[in-house]
Design a protein around this motif. Structure first.
Motif, PDB file in Angstrom:
ATOM      1  N   GLY A  26      45.557  39.198  43.719  1.00 28.20           N
ATOM      2  CA  GLY A  26      45.392  39.852  45.006  1.00 28.20           C
ATOM      3  C   GLY A  26      45.670  41.344  45.018  1.00 28.20           C
ATOM      4  N   TYR A  27      45.891  41.923  43.851  1.00 29.23           N
ATOM      5  CA  TYR A  27      46.143  43.355  43.769  1.00 29.23           C
ATOM      6  C   TYR A  27      44.834  44.107  43.532  1.00 29.23           C
ATOM      7  N   GLU A  28      44.780  45.355  43.985  1.00 26.23           N
ATOM      8  CA  GLU A  28      43.675  46.245  43.655  1.00 26.23           C
ATOM      9  C   GLU A  28      44.129  47.048  42.435  1.00 26.23           C
ATOM     10  N   VAL A  29      43.344  47.016  41.372  1.00 26.42           N
ATOM     11  CA  VAL A  29      43.758  47.597  40.097  1.00 26.42           C
ATOM     12  C   VAL A  29      42.821  48.726  39.687  1.00 26.42           C
ATOM     13  N   LYS A  30      43.413  49.833  39.284  1.00 25.59           N
ATOM     14  CA  LYS A  30      42.661  50.934  38.676  1.00 25.59           C
ATOM     15  C   LYS A  30      43.242  51.132  37.290  1.00 25.59           C
ATOM     16  N   THR A  31      42.369  51.260  36.291  1.00 24.26           N
ATOM     17  CA  THR A  31      42.834  51.424  34.919  1.00 24.26           C
ATOM     18  C   THR A  31      42.429  52.790  34.380  1.00 24.26           C
ATOM     19  N   LEU A  32      43.301  53.333  33.549  1.00 26.46           N
ATOM     20  CA  LEU A  32      43.052  54.595  32.864  1.00 26.46           C
ATOM     21  C   LEU A  32      43.333  54.430  31.384  1.00 26.46           C
TER      22      LEU A  32
END
Length: 130
Positions: A26-32
């Motif tokens: 349920g999390y919104e994830v951004k990856t770098l």
């Protein structure tokens, strides 16, 4: 979408694992994959938590953690260091990390650690009166 998590690691497979697991939770994830323009990403994405590796190409995640904790726009964001390196033990006392997770990590440990920081704490009404 749920609370936002920013994950920084130079291993695309680890980033894919973060995305799959945490999105399912349920999390919104951004990856770098690189810390280039990290502060800009933090300011635009506004993460509730950061997952940070120690070795990110030529960058040192411990130094990144220490620098983020010195920045007014990022100092209150929990940082969880995730690494298999022995220097992980120094992350909390010397670099300001909020938690550590050893690689290879257990998925349950990852989720529980994140939930400890991001889940609402419910206080039963009968306890609130005490």
């Amino acid at each position: 979408m749920g609370k936002r998590i920013l994950a920084l690691d130079d291993d695309p497979d680890i980033l894919d694992i973060y995305s799959m697991i945490l999105t399912e939770e349920g999390y919104e994830v951004k990856t770098l994959i690189s810390p280039d323009n990290l502060l800009g990403t933090i300011n635009s994405f506004d993460p509730a938590l950061i997952l940070l590796d120690i070795r990110i190409g030529n960058y040192n995640g411990l130094d990144i953690c220490k620098n983020l904790k010195a920045e007014s726009s990022a100092r209150n964001i929990p940082i969880v260091m995730v690494s298999g390196l022995a220097s992980l033990k120094d992350a909390i006392p010397n670099y300001g990390a909020d938690a550590i997770i050893h690689k290879p990590f257990d998925i349950v440990t990852l989720i529980e650690t994140i939930d400890d920081f991001l889940s609402a704490k419910v206080i039963p009404m009968w306890k609130a009166d005490e």
